[in-house]
Write a protein that holds these residues in place. Structure first.
Motif, PDB file in Angstrom:
ATOM      1  N   SER A 130      -3.253  -2.824   0.667  1.00 38.84           N
ATOM      2  CA  SER A 130      -3.571  -2.211  -0.634  1.00 38.84           C
ATOM      3  C   SER A 130      -2.323  -2.070  -1.505  1.00 38.84           C
ATOM      4  N   GLY A 131      -1.481  -3.101  -1.470  1.00 45.03           N
ATOM      5  CA  GLY A 131      -0.282  -3.099  -2.293  1.00 45.03           C
ATOM      6  C   GLY A 131       0.894  -2.343  -1.702  1.00 45.03           C
ATOM      7  N   ARG A 132       0.735  -1.724  -0.542  1.00 44.99           N
ATOM      8  CA  ARG A 132       1.808  -0.970   0.115  1.00 44.99           C
ATOM      9  C   ARG A 132       2.357  -1.769   1.292  1.00 44.99           C
ATOM     10  N   ILE A 133       3.678  -1.733   1.452  1.00 41.12           N
ATOM     11  CA  ILE A 133       4.311  -2.366   2.606  1.00 41.12           C
ATOM     12  C   ILE A 133       4.425  -1.327   3.715  1.00 41.12           C
ATOM     13  N   GLU A 134       3.847  -1.646   4.870  1.00 36.67           N
ATOM     14  CA  GLU A 134       3.867  -0.751   6.023  1.00 36.67           C
ATOM     15  C   GLU A 134       4.327  -1.533   7.255  1.00 36.67           C
ATOM     16  N   THR A 135       4.561  -0.803   8.343  1.00 37.13           N
ATOM     17  CA  THR A 135       4.811  -1.464   9.620  1.00 37.13           C
ATOM     18  C   THR A 135       3.513  -2.075  10.121  1.00 37.13           C
ATOM     19  N   ALA A 136       3.591  -3.247  10.708  1.00 32.60           N
ATOM     20  CA  ALA A 136       2.394  -3.888  11.257  1.00 32.60           C
ATOM     21  C   ALA A 136       1.767  -2.987  12.317  1.00 32.60           C
ATOM     22  N   PRO A 137       0.455  -2.971  12.414  1.00 33.79           N
ATOM     23  CA  PRO A 137      -0.211  -2.071  13.363  1.00 33.79           C
ATOM     24  C   PRO A 137       0.073  -2.447  14.812  1.00 33.79           C
ATOM     25  N   HIS A 138      -0.114  -1.450  15.693  1.00 32.98           N
ATOM     26  CA  HIS A 138       0.056  -1.668  17.129  1.00 32.98           C
ATOM     27  C   HIS A 138      -0.822  -2.840  17.579  1.00 32.98           C
ATOM     28  N   GLY A 139      -0.246  -3.696  18.420  1.00 33.26           N
ATOM     29  CA  GLY A 139      -0.975  -4.856  18.918  1.00 33.26           C
ATOM     30  C   GLY A 139      -0.838  -6.095  18.067  1.00 33.26           C
ATOM     31  N   SER A 140      -0.092  -6.014  16.941  1.00 38.67           N
ATOM     32  CA  SER A 140       0.144  -7.208  16.116  1.00 38.67           C
ATOM     33  C   SER A 140       1.077  -8.163  16.856  1.00 38.67           C
ATOM     34  N   ILE A 141       0.786  -9.449  16.761  1.00 35.81           N
ATOM     35  CA  ILE A 141       1.543 -10.467  17.500  1.00 35.81           C
ATOM     36  C   ILE A 141       1.897 -11.609  16.552  1.00 35.81           C
ATOM     37  N   PHE A 142       3.151 -12.008  16.568  1.00 38.21           N
ATOM     38  CA  PHE A 142       3.598 -13.209  15.862  1.00 38.21           C
ATOM     39  C   PHE A 142       4.070 -14.193  16.919  1.00 38.21           C
ATOM     40  N   ARG A 143       3.324 -15.248  17.092  1.00 43.57           N
ATOM     41  CA  ARG A 143       3.594 -16.235  18.139  1.00 43.57           C
ATOM     42  C   ARG A 143       4.473 -17.339  17.561  1.00 43.57           C
ATOM     43  N   LEU A 144       5.737 -17.368  17.989  1.00 48.15           N
ATOM     44  CA  LEU A 144       6.654 -18.373  17.464  1.00 48.15           C
ATOM     45  C   LEU A 144       6.348 -19.742  18.022  1.00 48.15           C
ATOM     46  N   ASN A 145       6.139 -19.801  19.342  1.00 47.50           N
ATOM     47  CA  ASN A 145       5.882 -21.072  20.015  1.00 47.50           C
ATOM     48  C   ASN A 145       5.263 -20.770  21.369  1.00 47.50           C
ATOM     49  N   ASP A 146       5.211 -21.753  22.254  1.00 48.45           N
ATOM     50  CA  ASP A 146       4.537 -21.566  23.539  1.00 48.45           C
ATOM     51  C   ASP A 146       5.294 -20.638  24.481  1.00 48.45           C
ATOM     52  N   ARG A 147       6.526 -20.293  24.131  1.00 43.59           N
ATOM     53  CA  ARG A 147       7.333 -19.464  25.037  1.00 43.59           C
ATOM     54  C   ARG A 147       7.787 -18.148  24.426  1.00 43.59           C
ATOM     55  N   GLU A 148       7.680 -17.982  23.111  1.00 40.46           N
ATOM     56  CA  GLU A 148       8.283 -16.824  22.456  1.00 40.46           C
ATOM     57  C   GLU A 148       7.292 -16.160  21.506  1.00 40.46           C
ATOM     58  N   ALA A 149       7.370 -14.829  21.435  1.00 35.15           N
ATOM     59  CA  ALA A 149       6.499 -14.085  20.522  1.00 35.15           C
ATOM     60  C   ALA A 149       7.145 -12.759  20.182  1.00 35.15           C
TER      61      ALA A 149
END
Length: 713
Positions: A614-633
């Protein structure tokens, strides 16, 4: 008719990770380094040699010179005659370092890999923009009373979709203006500085003061003999006889420094020890997500203007790399009854349904507590209420074996009190502390020191702030915290990782710590062995002499065949796994018939994950995942409020082990912090590993442990 928009649409997630613009990297030429006849250097020696040679070439020749991918790289290849002349000059200037150098020659048909390109960006191109970056960061600071705020940046490289990417991290420090001598005069004694953080002026290293060693006149000869750098010897030689020497713990390694070599750092949890304005310190260090994102943008704009990076990864431009843990999680309580996981209601479920399991001895024996009360008020009313609640609501008895009242809270007094109660036969020590600034992820300085002293001795410990004593609603959480540290299992996971085919039977936290005892190296191994449903099997530790390797005898003690044979175990390791440990685990698989799946959990310097809601920058919620590749996240394990810029954990796995399974094992074992309405962000498998390492290095940790109680909580 248009469908109604969701009342709570999924937020847009974005990161501090940026794709490298390949067109921003100039054409590169590679050179092979030729060495004279000599024993072949190790890969580490070769990297060090290549890095030094690249630095000398940067000083003597125009253009970019970087050591990466086992070669010297440049965008400005010199003529052959110039190259030979420069190499001769380098050898003549520093024959000790470059005596083996025979020359360099072009590598024909060379093609850079993505890993090589990211190193060129980090080591060669971004450093050239340092003046602009530092100026951009300086514009984000403000004046302070008795201190100054300093913004730092760090660049790290990764590979996503076989292409180079970089992360941009910013950190803030508050440097105290008065000297350490001024601070000793203010606080009255040098030991009052124990627990504070300091920076080493000579190299910028930072660490925690763990001991006031003595006066310079008593330590000068020893320090001079140990100092390797001329600048350090100059400081030691000119230091006043009555100046103090302090011991710093820097990333697990302890070193001694004269006070003149140090600057004190002001933190959120210890600002009461300094003559500063708390609101200014809070503003400098407690960065809200929008402010942190703005500071990172100041750095990224410099790199974007130079054509080096594109926009950060987000759910808009890279949706396939972002995930949210959506697997439902249930906890099993007494009688095998399950309830959905919610840390706010766990205590009520245990009270209503009972705990999953408790040691049989507690059917006839009490839980034995030692209490250290550092408060000005008596604890008798609270302890009586605690005993009544434990017996009435949880059908357990408490016995206060010993209570130590401490009217002056100092590190030395706390240390003495813990050593005293250590002599008693107890299940845990309960430490009552004055209120201080803290979060579940970052306890205050007093709580941190108290836990370090107890856990560093292998003693289960629960710390409570004074405010908790006056909140009756917190009492069930306190009881459950006591139960968990006494060996009870308040709950387990209904949906364990074993539900995923071929995942794991065990989840094991493992750490190795070395300590020098006179001329001998002692290696201590510590394991926390859990079933995949979260039930503790054993906590084991052993110490043995080491010649640099990891002996079968040590592995037998901390990963016994009786437990791991024929089983599949996920290994959670705090930080990068040393090559020697990876090799030892491979050999132990053959010896025991078990299978080990190593997972590196890197808790510091991980790029942040943000949510735009809603236009506000917040910390990503618990359980958020950014998968870089098959070995790193990157995985968000913190339950911190959305307006705090909590850091995710960086996870790296073995090539044969799924990064998705590794992430879920970490999220599952973060749940296993019983008795905390807001769980810490680290899984129980590595929680307080730093306190254990510090205890080992100080010689406080037992040489052998075989425990059914999780002393590390």
């Amino acid at each position: 008719m248009k469908p109604k928009a969701s009342a709570n649409p999924a937020p847009q997630l974005f990161t501090e990770v940026f794709p490298v613009r390949l067109e921003g990297i100039p054409p590169l030429h590679a050179y092979r380094v030729l060495l004279n006849d000599a024993p072949a250097p190790s890969s580490q020696e070769r990297r060090s040699f290549g890095g030094r040679l690249a630095a000398r070439l940067r000083a003597l020749l125009p253009g970019l010179w970087v050591w990466a991918g086992g070669a010297l790289l440049t965008d400005s290849p010199p003529k052959t005659a110039v190259t030979a002349e420069i190499i001769s000059a380098i050898i003549a200037d520093n024959p000790q370092v470059f005596a083996l150098l025979g020359g360099i020659e072009p590598i024909p048909d060379w093609t850079p890999t993505a890993d090589t390109l990211v190193k060129v960006v980090i080591r060669g191109l971004i450093p050239g923009l340092a003046p602009q970056i530092i100026a951009a960061l300086a514009a984000t600071t403000f004046p302070m009373h008795n201190a100054r705020v300093e913004r730092q940046y760090r660049v790290q490289g990764y590979i996503i979709d076989d292409k180079p990417v970089v992360s941009l991290l910013v950190a803030s420090r508050v440097i105290y203006a008065p000297t350490i001598r001024d601070q000793i005069e203010k606080l009255g004694k040098a030991t009052a500085l124990v627990g504070l953080r300091a920076r080493v002026n000579l190299n910028g290293a930072e660490g925690e003061i763990v001991k006031a060693v003595g006066l310079v006149r008593e330590q000068r000869t020893r320090l001079l003999s140990a100092a390797a750098r001329a600048s350090a010897r100059d400081l030691i030689s000119t230091a006043d006889d009555e100046s103090w020497v302090f011991r710093l713990d820097i990333d697990g390694s302890e070193s001694d420094f004269v006070a003149d070599a140090l600057q004190l750092l002001v933190g959120l949890d210890d600002m009461a020890h300094f003559d500063v304005v708390p609101a200014q310190v809070d503003r400098a260090l407690r960065l809200k997500p929008p402010e942190r994102a703005r500071i990172v943008k100041a750095v990224s704009d410099v790199l974007k203007d130079a054509g080096l990076i594109a926009n950060a990864f987000s759910t808009q431009n890279a949706p396939d790399h972002f995930h949210q843990r959506d697997r439902p999680l249930n906890l099993v309580f007494g009688g095998g009854r399950a309830k959905p996981y919610d840390p706010q209601t766990t205590a009520a479920h245990i009270k209503a349904l009972g705990d999953y399991w408790r040691p049989p001895r507690f059917s006839s024996e009490p839980i034995r507590l030692a209490v250290i009360n550092t408060l000005s008020e008596t604890s008798s009313d609270f302890l009586e209420a605690l005993a009544r609640t434990t017996e009435r609501d949880f059908k357990l008895k408490l016995e206060i074996v010993r209570e130590r009242n401490m009217r002056v809270l100092t590190p030395s007094n706390l240390d003495s009190a813990i050593r005293l109660v250590q002599k008693e036969t107890i299940d845990l020590v309960l430490i009552l502390l004055p209120n201080e600034a803290s979060t579940p992820d970052e306890p205050g300085i007093e709580a941190r020191y108290a836990k370090a002293q107890a856990i560093g001795r292998g003693i289960p410990c629960l710390t409570l702030y004074e405010s908790a004593l006056h909140r009756p609603e917190d009492m069930p959480h306190v009881v459950i915290g006591i139960m968990a540290r006494s060996g009870c299992a308040p709950f387990i996971l209904e949906d364990p990782v074993t539900s995923i085919p071929d995942y794991a039977d065990l989840v094991i936290g493992l750490q190795l710590v070395t300590r020098q005892v006179k001329e001998q190296t002692i290696l201590t191994g510590v394991t926390r062995i859990y079933r995949s449903d979260g039930a503790l099997v054993r906590g084991l530790a052993a110490s043995m002499p080491s010649d640099g390797g990891i002996s079968d005898a040590l592995l037998t003690a901390i990963l016994p065949a009786s437990i791991v044979s024929g089983r599949r175990g996920v290994i959670h390791h705090d930080g990068e796994i040393p090559i020697a440990l990876a090799q030892a685990l491979g050999g132990w698989e053959i010896e025991t018939g078990g299978t080990f799946c190593p997972v590196e959990i890197i808790r510091s310097d991980a790029p942040r994950l943000y949510a735009l809601q809603s236009g506000r920058i917040e910390t990503a919620p618990h359980g958020s995942i950014f998968r870089l590749n098959d070995r790193e996240a990157l995985v968000m394990t913190s339950h911190a409020p959305s307006d705090t810029a909590a850091a995710p954990l960086f996870i790296r796995t073995d090539p044969e082990f799924s990064i998705d399974d590794a992430v879920h094992s970490i999220l599952d074992f973060t749940v296993m912090h019983a008795g905390q309405p807001i769980p810490p962000k680290l899984p129980v498998t590595i929680h307080h590993a730093d306190h254990i390492a510090q205890g080992i290095r100080r010689g406080l940790f037992p040489s052998r442990i075989d425990s059914a109680s999780p002393f590390w909580l």
